[in-house]
Write a protein that holds these residues in place. Sequence first.
Motif, short mmCIF file in Angstrom:
data_model
loop_
_atom_site.label_atom_id
_atom_site.label_comp_id
_atom_site.label_asym_id
_atom_site.label_seq_id
_atom_site.Cartn_x
_atom_site.Cartn_y
_atom_site.Cartn_z
N SER A 238 -12.15 -3.78 2.46
CA SER A 238 -12.85 -3.41 3.70
C SER A 238 -12.86 -1.91 3.96
N PHE A 239 -12.06 -1.14 3.19
CA PHE A 239 -12.10 0.32 3.36
C PHE A 239 -13.44 0.90 2.92
N ILE A 240 -14.21 0.13 2.15
CA ILE A 240 -15.59 0.55 1.85
C ILE A 240 -16.46 -0.13 2.90
N ASP A 241 -16.85 0.66 3.89
CA ASP A 241 -17.53 0.10 5.05
C ASP A 241 -18.98 0.61 5.05
N ASP A 242 -19.88 -0.31 4.77
CA ASP A 242 -21.30 0.03 4.64
C ASP A 242 -21.84 0.73 5.90
N THR A 243 -21.48 0.21 7.07
CA THR A 243 -21.98 0.80 8.33
C THR A 243 -21.48 2.23 8.47
N MET B 243 -14.38 7.64 0.16
CA MET B 243 -13.66 6.65 0.99
C MET B 243 -12.62 5.92 0.14
N LEU B 244 -12.96 5.63 -1.09
CA LEU B 244 -11.97 4.99 -1.97
C LEU B 244 -10.78 5.93 -2.19
N ALA B 245 -11.09 7.22 -2.41
CA ALA B 245 -10.01 8.20 -2.62
C ALA B 245 -9.12 8.26 -1.38
N GLU B 246 -9.74 8.25 -0.20
CA GLU B 246 -8.96 8.30 1.05
C GLU B 246 -8.08 7.05 1.17
#
Length: 472
Positions: free
Chosen positions: A11-16, A259-262
């Motif tokens: 869920s850390f990859i959030d399209d919105t 975002m993945l890195a974060e």
Amino acid sequence: MYSKTEFQDSSFIDDTEILSSLEEAKRLAKDVGAVRALLDKARECRGLTHREAAVLLEITDPQLEHELYSLAKEIKERIYGRRIVLFAPLYVSNYCVNGCVYCGFHAGNSCMFRKKLTMEEIDRETEAILALGHKRIAMEAGEDPVNCPLDYILDCIHRVYAYRNDRGDSIRRINVNIAATTVEEYRRLKAAQIGTFILFQETFHRPTYAKMHPKGPKSNYDWHTTALHRAQEGGIDDVGTGVLYGLYDYKYETVAQLMLAESLEKICGVGPHTISVPRLREAEGVDMRQFPHIPTDEQFLRLIAVIRVATPYTGMIISTRETPETRKKELDLGISQVSAGSCTGIGGYHKEIGQPDTPDTAQFKVSDNRTPDEVLTWLCEDGYVPSYCTACYRQGRTGDRFMSLAKSGQIHNYCQPNALLTFKEYLIGYASDHLKEVGEKVIDKEVERIPNDKVKALTRERLGRLEAGASD
Ligand code: SAM
Ligand code: SF4
């Protein structure tokens, strides 16, 4: 089979959030003051958030673009100096049960001749790769639990590490680029002393991911997207990520990549060790008309510059998917590792395995066919220092220990001498006369640039010992 309880919350990859970042970025990118403030923040090498990086993807003002590129160069030079780390891929098996529509190894490609290397062939490939002067490889394989289980990969790793050529040289670091797996299997890879575990996300855009991965275990987006978290849980603290640019919009992918890195930094305590930037290439049995999103060179250089300033301490890798002309520009803007002399087929380094009449086993077509000697000459002539250094990994400076060394600025006193010593070894053992001449000049010039006088003197002494026949 993996356990349902293993970490797979993507869920850390959030399209919105990605779309709203890009929307807001369009507006902010027109505000010269706001953009300059971001560039100033990035100049301090503290990195940028995905929202801030999105703004730099959207700028259109040529002056601001120029400032971004200058900053990317400046940051790269400050952290990595002129060093470029060299490696080669070693493809051990092209059996694959997945249906990735962009890849020559996909299960439905009946034109592809399937092969996996025997242990004797591993020896011959390692011999051939060592003869090119390499010390670091990326081991690559398709996903096939029957024909290419983890036990086979582990056998390959042990076999490669054990091999010595006539000069006593061996492969010193094996990075591994194989399918997403379980924490337990990551523990086994860690125990086999791999360097970085690399896994490309391919695309972060869920609907595109589903379209590109219609069958096989890789079609599970959540499992794939959380693999690097599990790798860290399994003890592998150097993980490498990447997007296969060309599957979906490059701006969306770059924001998601950050975002993945974060998320890795937040959940595992350390971000990715490397970010690769592969761009889609033609491949046997792949219809290229289905990919309208391949970034232009200009777009590609922009995303490299943005990743460089947003994640200053993360190594960036390009492969021979790129042409010599684009590689030159990409190096300038932030790339710190390149492959050279690569073969993407099974057994292609050793002529007898990859004879002209044996069927093609290549994953995709490379765009830079130069030998490592030619690539190194080119690097030297452009003012770079080729490096075969693997010292950090060998001395346990991985994960957050590497990052804190890099952030302290001490890296120059470690990496610069090591780069020069390993390049000197290459010149003595493997270089053409022309490269020897060009390379010695680079070494002479670069020793002078070592900031600490004691380290400089020690490096001169060790270079002298290598010249006299000692091995480092
Ligand atoms: N099979 C594993 C996997 O898919 O994760 C290991 C890696 S595969 C051998 C290496 C990478 O090659 C893939 O992750 C993909 O990004 C890239 N690749 C596949 N087809 C490609 C193509 N046509 N052009 C450029 N890169 C490609
Ligand atoms: Fe198999 Fe990897 Fe190619 Fe997909 S990208 S078909 S998993 S080798």
